[in-house]
Motif scaffolding. Structure first.
Motif, PDB file in Angstrom:
ATOM      1  N   SER A  27       0.761  -1.036  -0.084  1.00 50.13           N
ATOM      2  CA  SER A  27       0.002   0.009  -0.087  1.00 50.13           C
ATOM      3  C   SER A  27       0.804   1.196   0.080  1.00 50.13           C
ATOM      4  O   SER A  27       0.345   2.377  -0.015  1.00 50.13           O
ATOM      5  CB  SER A  27      -0.991   0.095   1.240  1.00 50.13           C
ATOM      6  N   ALA A  28       2.100   1.168  -0.017  1.00 52.27           N
ATOM      7  CA  ALA A  28       3.034   2.386   0.029  1.00 52.27           C
ATOM      8  C   ALA A  28       3.687   2.554  -1.408  1.00 52.27           C
ATOM      9  O   ALA A  28       3.872   1.848  -2.204  1.00 52.27           O
ATOM     10  CB  ALA A  28       4.277   1.927   0.919  1.00 52.27           C
ATOM     11  N   ARG A  29       4.033   3.826  -1.508  1.00 58.04           N
ATOM     12  CA  ARG A  29       4.622   4.303  -2.837  1.00 58.04           C
ATOM     13  C   ARG A  29       6.192   4.876  -2.272  1.00 58.04           C
ATOM     14  O   ARG A  29       6.108   5.598  -1.714  1.00 58.04           O
ATOM     15  CB  ARG A  29       3.858   5.408  -3.612  1.00 58.04           C
ATOM     16  N   VAL A  30       7.001   4.215  -2.904  1.00 51.55           N
ATOM     17  CA  VAL A  30       8.340   4.320  -2.659  1.00 51.55           C
ATOM     18  C   VAL A  30       9.050   5.156  -3.605  1.00 51.55           C
ATOM     19  O   VAL A  30       9.070   4.530  -4.737  1.00 51.55           O
ATOM     20  CB  VAL A  30       9.189   3.012  -2.052  1.00 51.55           C
ATOM     21  N   TYR A  31       9.535   6.118  -3.367  1.00 58.76           N
ATOM     22  CA  TYR A  31      10.356   7.166  -4.497  1.00 58.76           C
ATOM     23  C   TYR A  31      11.700   6.959  -4.209  1.00 58.76           C
ATOM     24  O   TYR A  31      12.309   7.772  -3.173  1.00 58.76           O
ATOM     25  CB  TYR A  31       9.734   8.713  -4.238  1.00 58.76           C
ATOM     26  N   ARG A  32      12.506   6.530  -4.991  1.00 58.26           N
ATOM     27  CA  ARG A  32      13.913   6.294  -4.756  1.00 58.26           C
ATOM     28  C   ARG A  32      14.704   6.370  -6.057  1.00 58.26           C
ATOM     29  O   ARG A  32      14.130   6.687  -7.276  1.00 58.26           O
ATOM     30  CB  ARG A  32      14.446   5.051  -3.973  1.00 58.26           C
ATOM     31  N   ARG A  33      16.021   6.561  -5.847  1.00 66.02           N
ATOM     32  CA  ARG A  33      16.791   6.664  -6.986  1.00 66.02           C
ATOM     33  C   ARG A  33      16.682   5.534  -7.924  1.00 66.02           C
ATOM     34  O   ARG A  33      16.844   4.324  -7.594  1.00 66.02           O
ATOM     35  CB  ARG A  33      18.360   6.770  -6.855  1.00 66.02           C
ATOM     36  N   ALA A  49      -0.879   6.295   5.977  1.00 62.32           N
ATOM     37  CA  ALA A  49      -0.595   7.146   7.403  1.00 62.32           C
ATOM     38  C   ALA A  49      -0.101   8.558   7.385  1.00 62.32           C
ATOM     39  O   ALA A  49      -0.261   9.301   8.051  1.00 62.32           O
ATOM     40  CB  ALA A  49      -0.081   5.982   8.389  1.00 62.32           C
ATOM     41  N   GLY A  50       0.666   8.594   6.361  1.00 65.83           N
ATOM     42  CA  GLY A  50       1.487   9.854   6.149  1.00 65.83           C
ATOM     43  C   GLY A  50       2.654   9.772   5.034  1.00 65.83           C
ATOM     44  O   GLY A  50       2.791   8.994   4.180  1.00 65.83           O
ATOM     45  N   VAL A  51       3.577  10.824   5.328  1.00 66.67           N
ATOM     46  CA  VAL A  51       4.845  10.824   4.349  1.00 66.67           C
ATOM     47  C   VAL A  51       6.009  10.545   5.209  1.00 66.67           C
ATOM     48  O   VAL A  51       6.000  11.187   6.235  1.00 66.67           O
ATOM     49  CB  VAL A  51       4.751  12.258   3.708  1.00 66.67           C
ATOM     50  N   THR A  52       6.740   9.621   4.768  1.00 66.14           N
ATOM     51  CA  THR A  52       8.173   9.438   5.534  1.00 66.14           C
ATOM     52  C   THR A  52       9.166   9.996   4.340  1.00 66.14           C
ATOM     53  O   THR A  52       9.202   9.552   3.482  1.00 66.14           O
ATOM     54  CB  THR A  52       8.449   7.980   5.856  1.00 66.14           C
ATOM     55  N   ARG A  61      12.214  11.160   8.625  1.00 65.34           N
ATOM     56  CA  ARG A  61      11.231  11.932   9.384  1.00 65.34           C
ATOM     57  C   ARG A  61       9.870  11.592   8.777  1.00 65.34           C
ATOM     58  O   ARG A  61       9.602  11.530   7.620  1.00 65.34           O
ATOM     59  CB  ARG A  61      11.583  13.442   9.479  1.00 65.34           C
ATOM     60  N   THR A  62       8.637  11.401   9.573  1.00 65.73           N
ATOM     61  CA  THR A  62       7.368  11.103   9.013  1.00 65.73           C
ATOM     62  C   THR A  62       6.642  12.212   9.491  1.00 65.73           C
ATOM     63  O   THR A  62       6.494  12.663  10.829  1.00 65.73           O
ATOM     64  CB  THR A  62       7.123   9.720   9.733  1.00 65.73           C
ATOM     65  N   TRP A  63       5.653  12.519   8.853  1.00 67.08           N
ATOM     66  CA  TRP A  63       4.411  13.296   9.026  1.00 67.08           C
ATOM     67  C   TRP A  63       3.235  12.806   8.813  1.00 67.08           C
ATOM     68  O   TRP A  63       2.776  11.906   7.687  1.00 67.08           O
ATOM     69  CB  TRP A  63       4.481  14.651   8.172  1.00 67.08           C
ATOM     70  N   ALA A  64       2.323  12.640   9.831  1.00 64.61           N
ATOM     71  CA  ALA A  64       0.878  12.125   9.666  1.00 64.61           C
ATOM     72  C   ALA A  64       0.140  13.110   8.603  1.00 64.61           C
ATOM     73  O   ALA A  64       0.406  14.330   8.424  1.00 64.61           O
ATOM     74  CB  ALA A  64       0.228  12.042  10.748  1.00 64.61           C
ATOM     75  N   TRP A  65      -0.765  12.720   7.865  1.00 66.14           N
ATOM     76  CA  TRP A  65      -1.491  13.399   6.872  1.00 66.14           C
ATOM     77  C   TRP A  65      -1.995  14.738   7.700  1.00 66.14           C
ATOM     78  O   TRP A  65      -2.056  15.936   6.833  1.00 66.14           O
ATOM     79  CB  TRP A  65      -2.336  12.752   6.056  1.00 66.14           C
ATOM     80  N   GLN A 102      -5.306  12.019  -3.475  1.00 65.43           N
ATOM     81  CA  GLN A 102      -5.507  10.687  -2.651  1.00 65.43           C
ATOM     82  C   GLN A 102      -5.345  10.951  -1.288  1.00 65.43           C
ATOM     83  O   GLN A 102      -5.946  10.655  -0.293  1.00 65.43           O
ATOM     84  CB  GLN A 102      -4.459   9.822  -3.068  1.00 65.43           C
ATOM     85  N   ALA A 103      -4.478  12.162  -0.875  1.00 67.12           N
ATOM     86  CA  ALA A 103      -3.990  12.313   0.609  1.00 67.12           C
ATOM     87  C   ALA A 103      -5.197  12.901   0.984  1.00 67.12           C
ATOM     88  O   ALA A 103      -5.349  12.921   2.207  1.00 67.12           O
ATOM     89  CB  ALA A 103      -2.956  13.261   0.526  1.00 67.12           C
ATOM     90  N   ARG A 104      -6.154  13.688   0.498  1.00 68.44           N
ATOM     91  CA  ARG A 104      -7.463  14.523   0.994  1.00 68.44           C
ATOM     92  C   ARG A 104      -8.368  13.471   1.809  1.00 68.44           C
ATOM     93  O   ARG A 104      -8.881  13.833   2.556  1.00 68.44           O
ATOM     94  CB  ARG A 104      -7.970  15.237  -0.124  1.00 68.44           C
ATOM     95  N   TRP A 105      -8.190  12.143   1.096  1.00 73.08           N
ATOM     96  CA  TRP A 105      -8.826  11.053   1.518  1.00 73.08           C
ATOM     97  C   TRP A 105      -8.364  10.519   3.003  1.00 73.08           C
ATOM     98  O   TRP A 105      -9.109  10.007   3.932  1.00 73.08           O
ATOM     99  CB  TRP A 105      -9.146   9.930   0.464  1.00 73.08           C
ATOM    100  N   TYR A 106      -7.001  10.701   3.111  1.00 76.76           N
ATOM    101  CA  TYR A 106      -6.331  10.200   4.355  1.00 76.76           C
ATOM    102  C   TYR A 106      -6.341  11.357   5.412  1.00 76.76           C
ATOM    103  O   TYR A 106      -5.866  11.064   6.339  1.00 76.76           O
ATOM    104  CB  TYR A 106      -4.893   9.780   3.916  1.00 76.76           C
ATOM    105  N   GLY A 107      -6.826  12.712   5.355  1.00 77.95           N
ATOM    106  CA  GLY A 107      -6.916  13.535   6.141  1.00 77.95           C
ATOM    107  C   GLY A 107      -6.008  14.727   6.260  1.00 77.95           C
ATOM    108  O   GLY A 107      -6.099  15.619   6.972  1.00 77.95           O
ATOM    109  N   MET A 108      -5.460  14.868   4.972  1.00 77.63           N
ATOM    110  CA  MET A 108      -4.534  16.174   4.675  1.00 77.63           C
ATOM    111  C   MET A 108      -5.520  17.369   4.418  1.00 77.63           C
ATOM    112  O   MET A 108      -6.838  17.103   3.548  1.00 77.63           O
ATOM    113  CB  MET A 108      -3.910  16.036   3.445  1.00 77.63           C
TER     114      MET A 108
END
Length: 237
Positions: A6-12, A75-78, A86-90, A147-153
């Motif tokens: 369920s996660a999107r991972v952005y990396r090199r 749950a948020g963005v890490t 560092r992690t932010w909840a939505w 999508q984030a607005r559905w999660y509480g942003m």
């Protein structure tokens, strides 16, 4: 970007241009070597310190390249940095935005990076959400925001947060101009050192090449940051 459950991972993932970064590293190393080779009045601590700073910069760049990533979940963005995450909840995320960068002229930085803004108006770079790793970072961030607005942003703009964002943007601009001025001062001091070397006058290298540029950066940074922040708030929006 890769999907991990369920996660999107952005990396090199793609090959990124770094010729200019490598060239600048080589040029700085050569400058240190030439000063050590040609001048006999250089303090004993200067060369090891300069070389240690260059090595530290190279290690930091490698860690940033390979360890940094952005993970987006329900749950948020890490944001994983070179050393810590560092992690932010939505609900604590105000917005996600793609903004043009002025540091990409020599291809050392992406031109369209993504940033996270928290509810205090502070901005944080999201690693690898940019045009180097994605075909369309604007579309990707728009999809994340929707999508984030559905999660509480929060979805609405807040005037007080927008004012903080403008003020902080002005402060960053002031410090950027101060860094450019510090480089100019360093070049001028380098000319003074070379002129004194030609005339046979001993030059105080730590003062001219270190203390004066740093002092110029600090003083001009404080003044320009205040001016640009005040000006940003006065401009019509």
């Amino acid at each position: 970007m890769v999907e991990d459950g369920s996660a999107r991972v952005y990396r090199r993932g793609r090959r990124r241009p770094r010729r200019a970064a490598l060239l600048s590293f080589v040029l700085m190393g050569n400058a240190v070597f030439q000063i050590i080779r040609t001048r006999h009045d250089v303090p004993l601590w200067w060369a090891p310190l300069a070389l240690a700073l260059l090595v530290a910069a190279g290690i930091w760049g490698a860690l940033t390249e390979w360890r940094a990533r952005t993970v987006v979940t329900a749950a948020g963005v890490t944001r994983q940095g070179p050393l810590r995450a560092r992690t932010w909840a939505w609900p604590a995320v105000y917005d996600l935005r793609v903004e043009p960068s002025r540091s990409h002229a020599l291809s050392t930085q992406p031109g369209w990076p993504a940033y996270l803004y928290d509810t205090e108006g502070r901005r944080f770079l999201l690693p690898h959400i940019n045009e180097w790793q994605l075909d369309d970072p604007y579309a990707e961030v728009a999809a994340l925001r929707s999508q984030a607005r559905w999660y509480g942003m929060p979805g609405e703009q807040r005037p007080e947060v927008e004012a903080r964002i403008l003020r902080r943007a002005g402060q960053r601009k002031g410090w950027q101009w101060a860094s450019v001025a510090a480089v100019v001062v360093f070049v001028l001091m380098l000319g003074v050192v070379l002129g004194e070397d030609v005339s046979g006058t001993p030059a105080n290298l730590p003062l001219l090449l270190l203390a004066v540029p740093l002092a110029a950066f600090g003083v001009l940074g404080i003044l320009l940051a205040r001016y640009c922040a005040a000006r940003a708030l006065r401009l019509p929006r």
